[in-house]
Design a protein around this motif. Structure first.
Motif, PDB file in Angstrom:
ATOM      1  N   PRO A   6       0.831  -1.221   0.000  1.00  0.00           N
ATOM      2  CA  PRO A   6       0.000   0.000   0.000  1.00  0.00           C
ATOM      3  C   PRO A   6       0.859   1.263   0.000  1.00  0.00           C
ATOM      4  O   PRO A   6       1.906   1.321   0.650  1.00  0.00           O
ATOM      5  N   PHE A   7       0.390   2.265  -0.730  1.00  0.00           N
ATOM      6  CA  PHE A   7       1.169   3.495  -0.885  1.00  0.00           C
ATOM      7  C   PHE A   7       1.478   4.169   0.451  1.00  0.00           C
ATOM      8  O   PHE A   7       2.606   4.645   0.641  1.00  0.00           O
ATOM      9  N   PRO A   8       0.532   4.261   1.400  1.00  0.00           N
ATOM     10  CA  PRO A   8       0.886   4.871   2.695  1.00  0.00           C
ATOM     11  C   PRO A   8       2.031   4.147   3.396  1.00  0.00           C
ATOM     12  O   PRO A   8       2.870   4.790   4.040  1.00  0.00           O
ATOM     13  N   THR A   9       2.088   2.817   3.275  1.00  0.00           N
ATOM     14  CA  THR A   9       3.176   2.057   3.891  1.00  0.00           C
ATOM     15  C   THR A   9       4.504   2.375   3.219  1.00  0.00           C
ATOM     16  O   THR A   9       5.531   2.532   3.887  1.00  0.00           O
ATOM     17  N   VAL A  10       4.486   2.473   1.894  1.00  0.00           N
ATOM     18  CA  VAL A  10       5.699   2.835   1.148  1.00  0.00           C
ATOM     19  C   VAL A  10       6.169   4.231   1.549  1.00  0.00           C
ATOM     20  O   VAL A  10       7.367   4.478   1.748  1.00  0.00           O
ATOM     21  N   LEU A  11       5.207   5.144   1.684  1.00  0.00           N
ATOM     22  CA  LEU A  11       5.541   6.527   2.049  1.00  0.00           C
ATOM     23  C   LEU A  11       6.146   6.578   3.452  1.00  0.00           C
ATOM     24  O   LEU A  11       7.146   7.284   3.688  1.00  0.00           O
ATOM     25  N   TRP A  12       5.567   5.825   4.379  1.00  0.00           N
ATOM     26  CA  TRP A  12       6.081   5.793   5.753  1.00  0.00           C
ATOM     27  C   TRP A  12       7.478   5.181   5.795  1.00  0.00           C
ATOM     28  O   TRP A  12       8.361   5.681   6.490  1.00  0.00           O
ATOM     29  N   TYR A  13       7.667   4.098   5.057  1.00  0.00           N
ATOM     30  CA  TYR A  13       8.985   3.462   4.989  1.00  0.00           C
ATOM     31  C   TYR A  13      10.020   4.443   4.436  1.00  0.00           C
ATOM     32  O   TYR A  13      11.126   4.549   4.967  1.00  0.00           O
ATOM     33  N   THR A  14       9.653   5.158   3.379  1.00  0.00           N
ATOM     34  CA  THR A  14      10.577   6.113   2.765  1.00  0.00           C
ATOM     35  C   THR A  14      10.923   7.235   3.742  1.00  0.00           C
ATOM     36  O   THR A  14      12.086   7.644   3.852  1.00  0.00           O
ATOM     37  N   PHE A  15       9.928   7.716   4.473  1.00  0.00           N
ATOM     38  CA  PHE A  15      10.172   8.765   5.460  1.00  0.00           C
ATOM     39  C   PHE A  15      11.135   8.278   6.537  1.00  0.00           C
ATOM     40  O   PHE A  15      12.093   8.978   6.890  1.00  0.00           O
ATOM     41  N   CYS A  16      10.894   7.081   7.070  1.00  0.00           N
ATOM     42  CA  CYS A  16      11.781   6.524   8.104  1.00  0.00           C
ATOM     43  C   CYS A  16      13.197   6.372   7.582  1.00  0.00           C
ATOM     44  O   CYS A  16      14.174   6.651   8.288  1.00  0.00           O
ATOM     45  N   ALA A  17      13.326   5.919   6.331  1.00  0.00           N
ATOM     46  CA  ALA A  17      14.651   5.713   5.746  1.00  0.00           C
ATOM     47  C   ALA A  17      15.377   7.037   5.548  1.00  0.00           C
ATOM     48  O   ALA A  17      16.585   7.132   5.785  1.00  0.00           O
ATOM     49  N   VAL A  18      14.663   8.063   5.113  1.00  0.00           N
ATOM     50  CA  VAL A  18      15.289   9.374   4.889  1.00  0.00           C
ATOM     51  C   VAL A  18      15.729   9.996   6.215  1.00  0.00           C
ATOM     52  O   VAL A  18      16.826  10.561   6.318  1.00  0.00           O
ATOM     53  N   VAL A  19      14.882   9.888   7.247  1.00  0.00           N
ATOM     54  CA  VAL A  19      15.250  10.425   8.561  1.00  0.00           C
ATOM     55  C   VAL A  19      16.454   9.664   9.115  1.00  0.00           C
ATOM     56  O   VAL A  19      17.364  10.251   9.702  1.00  0.00           O
ATOM     57  N   MET A  20      16.481   8.329   8.917  1.00  0.00           N
ATOM     58  CA  MET A  20      17.618   7.545   9.370  1.00  0.00           C
ATOM     59  C   MET A  20      18.898   7.964   8.651  1.00  0.00           C
ATOM     60  O   MET A  20      19.969   8.080   9.257  1.00  0.00           O
ATOM     61  N   CYS A  75      21.620   0.577  12.605  1.00  0.00           N
ATOM     62  CA  CYS A  75      21.189  -0.770  13.008  1.00  0.00           C
ATOM     63  C   CYS A  75      19.762  -1.032  12.546  1.00  0.00           C
ATOM     64  O   CYS A  75      19.450  -2.109  12.034  1.00  0.00           O
ATOM     65  N   HIS A  76      18.898  -0.043  12.706  1.00  0.00           N
ATOM     66  CA  HIS A  76      17.487  -0.314  12.401  1.00  0.00           C
ATOM     67  C   HIS A  76      17.191  -0.324  10.907  1.00  0.00           C
ATOM     68  O   HIS A  76      16.034  -0.520  10.506  1.00  0.00           O
ATOM     69  N   VAL A  77      18.223  -0.156  10.075  1.00  0.00           N
ATOM     70  CA  VAL A  77      18.011  -0.340   8.639  1.00  0.00           C
ATOM     71  C   VAL A  77      17.591  -1.780   8.360  1.00  0.00           C
ATOM     72  O   VAL A  77      16.791  -2.047   7.452  1.00  0.00           O
ATOM     73  N   VAL A  78      18.106  -2.730   9.151  1.00  0.00           N
ATOM     74  CA  VAL A  78      17.712  -4.131   9.008  1.00  0.00           C
ATOM     75  C   VAL A  78      16.255  -4.303   9.449  1.00  0.00           C
ATOM     76  O   VAL A  78      15.475  -5.029   8.827  1.00  0.00           O
ATOM     77  N   GLN A  79      15.891  -3.629  10.511  1.00  0.00           N
ATOM     78  CA  GLN A  79      14.505  -3.677  10.996  1.00  0.00           C
ATOM     79  C   GLN A  79      13.550  -3.090   9.959  1.00  0.00           C
ATOM     80  O   GLN A  79      12.440  -3.604   9.762  1.00  0.00           O
ATOM     81  N   LEU A  80      13.982  -2.033   9.287  1.00  0.00           N
ATOM     82  CA  LEU A  80      13.171  -1.447   8.217  1.00  0.00           C
ATOM     83  C   LEU A  80      12.913  -2.468   7.116  1.00  0.00           C
ATOM     84  O   LEU A  80      11.798  -2.584   6.603  1.00  0.00           O
ATOM     85  N   ALA A  81      13.964  -3.197   6.738  1.00  0.00           N
ATOM     86  CA  ALA A  81      13.828  -4.179   5.660  1.00  0.00           C
ATOM     87  C   ALA A  81      12.848  -5.288   6.032  1.00  0.00           C
ATOM     88  O   ALA A  81      12.067  -5.743   5.184  1.00  0.00           O
ATOM     89  N   PHE A  82      12.836  -5.703   7.298  1.00  0.00           N
ATOM     90  CA  PHE A  82      11.977  -6.806   7.717  1.00  0.00           C
ATOM     91  C   PHE A  82      10.547  -6.361   8.007  1.00  0.00           C
ATOM     92  O   PHE A  82       9.655  -7.202   8.136  1.00  0.00           O
ATOM     93  N   THR A  83      10.328  -5.054   8.134  1.00  0.00           N
ATOM     94  CA  THR A  83       8.969  -4.558   8.406  1.00  0.00           C
ATOM     95  C   THR A  83       8.446  -3.718   7.244  1.00  0.00           C
ATOM     96  O   THR A  83       7.505  -2.944   7.408  1.00  0.00           O
ATOM     97  N   ALA A  84       9.052  -3.884   6.072  1.00  0.00           N
ATOM     98  CA  ALA A  84       8.680  -3.052   4.925  1.00  0.00           C
ATOM     99  C   ALA A  84       7.214  -3.246   4.534  1.00  0.00           C
ATOM    100  O   ALA A  84       6.511  -2.272   4.219  1.00  0.00           O
ATOM    101  N   ASP A  85       6.748  -4.486   4.537  1.00  0.00           N
ATOM    102  CA  ASP A  85       5.378  -4.773   4.094  1.00  0.00           C
ATOM    103  C   ASP A  85       4.329  -4.346   5.114  1.00  0.00           C
ATOM    104  O   ASP A  85       3.206  -4.003   4.746  1.00  0.00           O
ATOM    105  N   THR A  86       4.672  -4.378   6.378  1.00  0.00           N
ATOM    106  CA  THR A  86       3.686  -4.087   7.432  1.00  0.00           C
ATOM    107  C   THR A  86       3.794  -2.663   7.965  1.00  0.00           C
ATOM    108  O   THR A  86       2.879  -2.186   8.635  1.00  0.00           O
TER     109      THR A  86
END
Length: 282
Positions: free
Chosen positions: A137-151, A240-251
């Protein structure tokens, strides 16, 4: 501060190291869907018609790359200011040490955001025609992208701290790149430890022609108590949480992750500014 930033952004746009790192990120972003499409064709040729490589799997890997490339850029970009005498010139014309530090932090963070955008633009431009639309879902992609950019911005703050306090560009480069890889591998290790189940489930297997049932038992490798709290805290830190981002990308990544990144930005910037004010510039 405004004049300092204007001159800094002008220098950023003229930086060859910036364009080199952007080109690498864009090239990897364009290559990933091509490799995915090639793998999908191999699956189809082998009769595995149900095997599909999604664009999602190619999109969600850019935080793994941005920190490593950003570490090299920050070391080269800030290190050049020392070797060229630019920092001493800025201080000589009346800029405070605090504004000099903050301007370099903003420039490095901007470079980090541009690295993320370079990958995203390339992977979407090549991926949509080859792999189709994303299923997440697009909101999930947007949230993931935001978290990645802030990280990535938080990592820029850490690399700026190292680069501003070390005048040797070679040492700075080694320290920044080592830190980026250390945080990445630490995240992989913490993920493996925190993913250990509390109990091994009941198992059945055949031994000497008889069915043997092995009852559920505690997992000795399961981390719990204070140790688990410490591991989880480290796992939530940027890098470190870049790995956590990868494992929670779908949810969807946990909401605490960008808060940890913002805390690291604030703490590292405060410490870096204080230490830089006391630094003896040779």
């Amino acid at each position: 501060m405004r004049n300092l930033l204007s001159a800094g952004f002008l220098r950023l746009w003229r930086s060859k190291s910036l364009y080199a790192t952007l080109a690498i990120m864009a090239a990897i972003g364009a290559l990933e869907p091509i490799l995915g499409y090639s793998a999908m064709r191999d699956y189809a040729a082998a009769g595995m018609t149900d095997a599909v490589v999604s664009l999602d799997s190619r999109y969600f890997i850019f935080p793994l790359l941005s920190g490593i490339l950003l570490s090299a850029f920050c070391a080269l970009f800030v290190g050049a200011e020392y070797s060229d005498g630019t920092i001493r010139n800025k201080l000589a014309v009346g800029h405070s040490r605090g504004t000099v530090y903050l301007s370099n932090l903003l420039l490095c963070a901007t470079a980090g955001v541009l690295l993320c955008l370079a990958y995203i633009a390339a992977v979407l431009a090549v991926g949509f025609p080859l792999l189709g639309a994303m299923h997440t879902p697009f909101p999930t992609v947007l949230w993931y992208t935001f978290c990645a950019v802030v990280m990535t911005s938080a990592l820029a703050a850490l690399f700026t701290l190292i680069a501003m306090l070390c005048q040797n560009r070679a040492v700075t480069a080694v320290a920044c790149i080592t830190l980026a890889y250390f945080l990445l591998f630490l995240g992989i290790y913490l993920n493996s430890r925190l993913s250990e189940p509390e109990m091994y489930p009941e198992q059945q297997y055949v031994q000497d022609g008889q069915i043997v049932t092995e009852e559920a038992r505690p997992n000795p490798n399961h981390v719990q108590g204070v140790k688990r709290t410490v591991y989880q805290f480290l796992y939530d830190l940027p890098g470190c949480h870049v790995v956590q981002l990868a494992f929670t990308a779908d949810t969807g990544a946990p909401p605490r992750l960008p808060l940890y990144s913002l805390a690291v930005i604030a703490l590292s910037t405060g410490a870096g500014t204080a230490l830089f004010r006391r630094k003896d510039l040779k």
